[in-house]
Design an enzyme around this catalytic site. Sequence first.
Site, PDB file in Angstrom:
ATOM      1  N   GLY A   1       1.535  -2.675  -6.290  1.00 49.99           N
ATOM      2  CA  GLY A   1       1.465  -1.366  -5.638  1.00 49.99           C
ATOM      3  C   GLY A   1       0.121  -0.712  -5.903  1.00 49.99           C
ATOM      4  N   GLY A   2       0.080   0.159  -6.890  1.00 54.26           N
ATOM      5  CA  GLY A   2      -1.117   0.951  -7.186  1.00 54.26           C
ATOM      6  C   GLY A   2      -2.412   0.155  -7.221  1.00 54.26           C
TER       7      GLY A   2
ATOM      8  N   TRP B   1       0.808  -1.231   0.000  1.00 48.26           N
ATOM      9  CA  TRP B   1       0.000   0.000   0.000  1.00 48.26           C
ATOM     10  C   TRP B   1       0.837   1.274   0.000  1.00 48.26           C
ATOM     11  CZ3 TRP B   1      -4.597  -0.806   3.965  1.00 48.26           C
ATOM     12  CH2 TRP B   1      -5.379  -1.878   3.523  1.00 48.26           C
ATOM     13  N   LYS B   2       2.127   1.125   0.241  1.00 47.38           N
ATOM     14  CA  LYS B   2       3.019   2.303   0.291  1.00 47.38           C
ATOM     15  C   LYS B   2       2.496   3.348   1.277  1.00 47.38           C
ATOM     16  CE  LYS B   2       4.609   1.189  -4.312  1.00 47.38           C
ATOM     17  NZ  LYS B   2       5.179   1.631  -5.583  1.00 47.38           N
TER      18      LYS B   2
ATOM     19  N   SER C   1       3.646  -2.217 -12.154  1.00 50.11           N
ATOM     20  CA  SER C   1       2.471  -1.962 -12.981  1.00 50.11           C
ATOM     21  C   SER C   1       1.658  -3.219 -13.300  1.00 50.11           C
ATOM     22  CB  SER C   1       2.870  -1.225 -14.266  1.00 50.11           C
ATOM     23  OG  SER C   1       3.449   0.033 -13.949  1.00 50.11           O
TER      24      SER C   1
HETATM   25  P1  PGA Z   1       3.096  -0.606  -8.874  1.00 50.64           P
HETATM   26  O1  PGA Z   1       4.158  -0.772  -7.670  1.00 50.64           O
HETATM   27  O2  PGA Z   1       2.282  -1.864  -8.907  1.00 50.64           O
HETATM   28  O3  PGA Z   1       2.296   0.605  -8.498  1.00 50.64           O
HETATM   29  O4  PGA Z   1       3.896  -0.428 -10.111  1.00 50.64           O
HETATM   30  C1  PGA Z   1       4.789  -1.997  -7.427  1.00 50.64           C
HETATM   31  C2  PGA Z   1       5.691  -1.881  -6.234  1.00 50.64           C
HETATM   32  O5  PGA Z   1       6.298  -0.821  -6.043  1.00 50.64           O
HETATM   33  O6  PGA Z   1       5.810  -2.829  -5.422  1.00 50.64           O
END
Ligand code: PGA
Length: 252
Positions: free
Chosen positions: A234-235, A10-11, A213
Amino acid sequence: MRIPLIAGNWKLYKTEQEAISLVYGLIAPLEAVKGVEKLICPPFTALSTVYKLLAGTEIKLGAQNMFWEPKGAYTGEISPLQLAEFCQYVIIGHSERRAYFGETDAVVNKKVQSALKHRLTPILCIGESLEENTAGRVVEVLTRQLKEGLRDVRLTDGKQLVVAYEPVWAIGTGRSASAEGANQVVEGIIRPTLSGSFGEDIARSVRALYGGSVTPENARSFFAQPGIDGALVGGASLNKFDFIGIVQAAKR
Ligand code: PGA
């Protein structure tokens, strides 16, 4: 047999309240997908709450980073002992940690060793930058990150470690690696390097994830590759429907 693992990173997103509503929406649909290990890595501030929400489910909890010391005068840090109360996994050496917070391979190595000592499974992130990629330095960079990150690490079982291949140019850009290219990295660089350090059997049982991504649309192409055992997302992990879609795509 390596069980697919889908990890949501989730960052720096979601307040505690937002985490609660996302997790509420995820539990039943994720529990319905069998044969895939599901992992959520929220920010530290939501760990305790999400831990309680996930009690009695098969969904695992992880952290996005940690310090290597278990305790001490280290203002602002989070320790493996504190995480181990809630988490089974910890992401280590994410490219954002390396780029914005100065984490070197030596720092990453200390964290990996400490995580293992405290019975947390490290998800060791490696990946080349666009510059390194275009300069033809992929093998060199990934081999160094792996060898240095895993220096003096002892494994008795490949399940103790997860490696995530995350090309820096693919993270958050909407421009993922090709599934075949990512598979070649896993089979041609990651597993041979692991085999050199830990032997063939362990190298075969460490799970290798792709990250960068990943979306519900492209996920299936990655999971169709024999060497790729899941994704670090991530996103798309911030959106209930997208994350569920990716988990469903991992079902074999
Ligand atoms: P992303 O990030 O899916 O938004 O590209 C992946 C990650 O940083 O683990």
